[in-house]
Design a protein around this motif. Structure first.
Motif: not given
Ligand SMILES: C[S@@+](CC[C@H](N)C(=O)[O-])C[C@H]1O[C@@H](n2cnc3c(N)ncnc32)[C@H](O)[C@@H]1O
Length: 260
Positions: A82, A2, A84, A12, A24
């Motif tokens: 990211s 990423k 989430q 990641d 995440g």
């Protein structure tokens, strides 16, 4: 791979980064499952899906503090963009108990000298307080479970390693904690720029807990009402208050001077 905020590509990882951030859903679930020490989990406010609910209930079941926060706060904490809707902060060490702190004083044969931080949210401030507490020979630092920075990587770094030497306890309720300390014969010295007692008139030779207020609002009302004294450091300039960690340093070293 990423891209992060600086445009650099990174792989990641399920591991916490150097800053202790685990982000995440899968990464946080895996961290909980594998027993990684976690200081706190932030979940985006208003997100009600089953996966986040599962993370929150698993975390609470393991005694981890779960905080609902604005999505913007999570965006700011995120390294990868990211998250989430969930970010965990790894803990750098176990919390001590209040009894551990009192025992540390007993073992040294010294009157307890304790710093109580009332909702310091800036990890740099908490790290600086822990560093000064160690240098001044304080027996421990106490923080509230919620609305406070915890023992995370940034705090450890700012403390220059002092987190390994000073016991830090976390309690659910500061006014109740202060009452317990008073029952132990410890005088509770709140601090505020408009305190009614000048620092140099405070007797810090005996058992003492020094309460430092939060960066924005100072000490909470109930905390302030529970203190035996409210001590002020003289302000000679145009500003209204000192930085919280600077105030803690001044109080702690006044205690050191009086105890020499
Ligand atoms: C940035 S100050 C908080 C300012 C806040 N607006 C207030 O009214 O208390 C953070 C903490 O540092 C300590 N502090 C700062 N200046 C102080 C002073 N002159 N005397 C005593 N304590 C001080 C207090 O514990 C205060 O709650």
């Amino acid at each position: 791979m990423k891209e992060n905020k600086t445009g650099k590509r990174r792989e990641d990882t399920l591991e916490a980064g150097a800053d202790g951030i685990i982000e995440g859903r899968n990464a946080v679930i895996e961290a909980l499952r594998s027993g990684t020490a976690i200081d706190k989990i932030y979940i985006a406010r208003g997100e009600t899906d089953a996966a986040l609910g599962h993370i929150a209930s698993t975390a609470r079941g393991k005694g981890v503090v779960v905080v609902e926060a604005d999505r913007r706060k999570l965006d700011n904490m995120s390294r990868t963009h990211s998250h989430q809707g969930v970010i965990a902060l790894a803990a750098v060490r176990e919390y001590a108990s209040v009894e551990d702190i009192l025992n540390a004083a007993r073992e040294k044969g010294e009157p307890p000298l304790i710093v109580v931080c009332d909702e310091l949210s800036d990890p740099h401030n908490l790290g600086a307080v822990i560093r000064t507490a160690e240098c001044a020979g304080a027996h421990g630092v106490i923080i509230p479970k919620r609305r406070s920075a915890g023992l995370t990587a940034i705090v450890a770094k700012t403390s220059a390693g002092a987190v390994s030497h000073v016991p830090v306890a976390r309690v659910p309720n500061l006014p109740a904690l202060l009452k317990e300390l008073k029952d132990e014969g410890i005088w509770v010295f709140g601090t505020a720029a408009d305190g009614d007692r000048l620092l140099y008139e405070a007797d810090l030779k005996g058992p003492a807990a020094i309460v430092i207020g939060s960066e924005g609002d100072g000490m909470g009302r109930l905390v302030a009402e529970t203190c035996d004294f409210k001590v002020r450091i003289p302000m000679k300039g145009k500003l209204n208050s000192l930085n919280a960690s600077a105030a803690a340093a001044i109080l702690l070293y006044e205690a050191v001077r009086q105890r020499m």
